[in-house]
Write an enzyme that holds these catalytic residues in place. Sequence first.
Site, PDB file in Angstrom:
ATOM      1  CD  GLN A   1      45.911   4.395  54.108  1.00 26.07           C
ATOM      2  OE1 GLN A   1      45.380   5.431  53.749  1.00 26.07           O
ATOM      3  NE2 GLN A   1      45.225   3.267  54.169  1.00 26.07           N
TER       4      GLN A   1
ATOM      5  CG  ASP B   1      36.159   2.483  58.801  1.00 26.29           C
ATOM      6  OD1 ASP B   1      35.140   1.942  58.341  1.00 26.29           O
ATOM      7  OD2 ASP B   1      36.345   3.713  58.718  1.00 26.29           O
TER       8      ASP B   1
ATOM      9  CG  ASP C   1      40.183  -0.083  51.923  1.00 27.77           C
ATOM     10  OD1 ASP C   1      39.460   0.840  52.328  1.00 27.77           O
ATOM     11  OD2 ASP C   1      41.425  -0.076  52.042  1.00 27.77           O
TER      12      ASP C   1
ATOM     13  CB  ALA D   1      38.071   1.725  44.207  1.00 25.99           C
TER      14      ALA D   1
ATOM     15  CG  ASP E   1      33.310   5.682  53.818  1.00 24.70           C
ATOM     16  OD1 ASP E   1      33.398   6.927  53.845  1.00 24.70           O
ATOM     17  OD2 ASP E   1      33.435   4.971  54.831  1.00 24.70           O
TER      18      ASP E   1
END
Length: 504
Positions: free
Chosen positions: A241, A295, A315, A350, A367
């Site tokens: 990304q 984050d 993550d 994940a 999340d």
Amino acid sequence: MDRRKLPFELLLLFSVFVIATCGLIYELVAGALASYLLGDSVKQFSFIIGVYLFSMGVGSYLAKYIHRNLIDRFIEIEILVGVIGGISSVVLFVVFNTFSHFEWILYLFVFLTGCLVGLEIPLLMNILKGRVKFRDLVSNVFAFDYIGALLASILFPLVLIPNLGILRTPLFFGLINISVALFLSFSLKEELKKRRWLQVKSILSFIALVVLFIFADKILALSEEKLYGENIIYTHNSPYQRIALTRNNKDFRLYLNNNLQFSSADEYRYHEALIHPAMSMAPVISNVLVLGGGDGFAVREILKYKEVKNVTLVDLDAEMTRFFRENKTMRDLNHNALNNSKVSIINQDAYLWVKNAKSKFDVIIIDFPDPSNYSLGKLYSLQFYKELKKIVNPETFISVQTTSPYFAPKSFWCIQKTLAQVFDHVSAYHTYVPSFGEWGFCLASGQTLNSEINHRLQGLKYYDYNFSQMAYFNKDMKTDQVEINRLDNQILVRYFDEEWGRVQ
């Protein structure tokens, strides 16, 4: 075959290799850029590939009308491919916020590039047909073509995007195209009709792309400042990304692939709503799993509980977790949570990690980014939740971010309905986050969700343990006309694209 002419054939066959490599790179860049700016990577890549192949067919058809000065025409086309393909990302980034019909410009570049690439192969075959046996000609041309395509497909995700980025990659390959044209214009003196003119065009085009290559970062920064309307203080292309961090007078904002992930002014509302209902109701909170949340803000809230012994964060993006572990400003915001000795960070998909996990967890926090494409949609699927159930205890509490029940009610209730197919007790709830609007979550467990508080913290900024109030929905946030999100239909991604498409 005349051995004195062997270098001529080899030069042109090598050009086939360059054409295939560069052509596919331009196609991949267009697909990646469309996904980055427009979302829905599967749809964008599908359309890009279709238009590109169609335009190659058009180019191949048009090649039959070129009869004279074939080598000159071939070099001119090579220059055009280098220029048009090379500048594609720069132009598209600049015009993204300027033109309302951005997709037309995107597909125009794809069509022109594909058409020119489609012209080149038939031209080369016509040039070589009197010099090489037809059987050898076809075999050699397609062999070099397919080898070049393979090389491009391997280099693009593993080397080019992580190291050169989305702007410099096509510029680099544009320079390769023009270098080939330049080399041919100097090497084939006796074969060319307008050698000097071709050399001048090649040199000028090369210089122009070099200038753009040098200033690519500044161009991208100006484009993104216009896109975000804020001061950009950090950008990075990870393998997965585009990460951009901005700052204005009030707050920091993180964008992933142009989508806002948090604002430091109000992220506490989101993260307290995501974390504390599950943590406060779960009987045991010793071993906690966080999926997504690179984050570190979710981990920050979890570590406020003294009972927590271990936190496992999964993550996909190592660059994301590295940035939030090392950057001082981000460490201040997440209270240095990702460097805490209780926290283990695993950078892996994940879905695959959960499928192979052996441990069981007391609380699971999910999340993930919104299901804007099929690679994310699988993380909200029935099959994923079935895999997740294998690593829970009967009393485990699971909290999931589930997009906005106001802007995307079908998407929201689709996730809730899918969860309810796997877990006995599921409760949807929502809260208001100024940067996002009304935002939703789901709480799931094998035991009854009776809002009993087993763990209470003092000093939270927002959450007051009044869960029943958050679980109330007005009529404009309700719908029951939704399907379950299965891995083989990904209905959630279609809901999401439809609903958020209207908002944007």
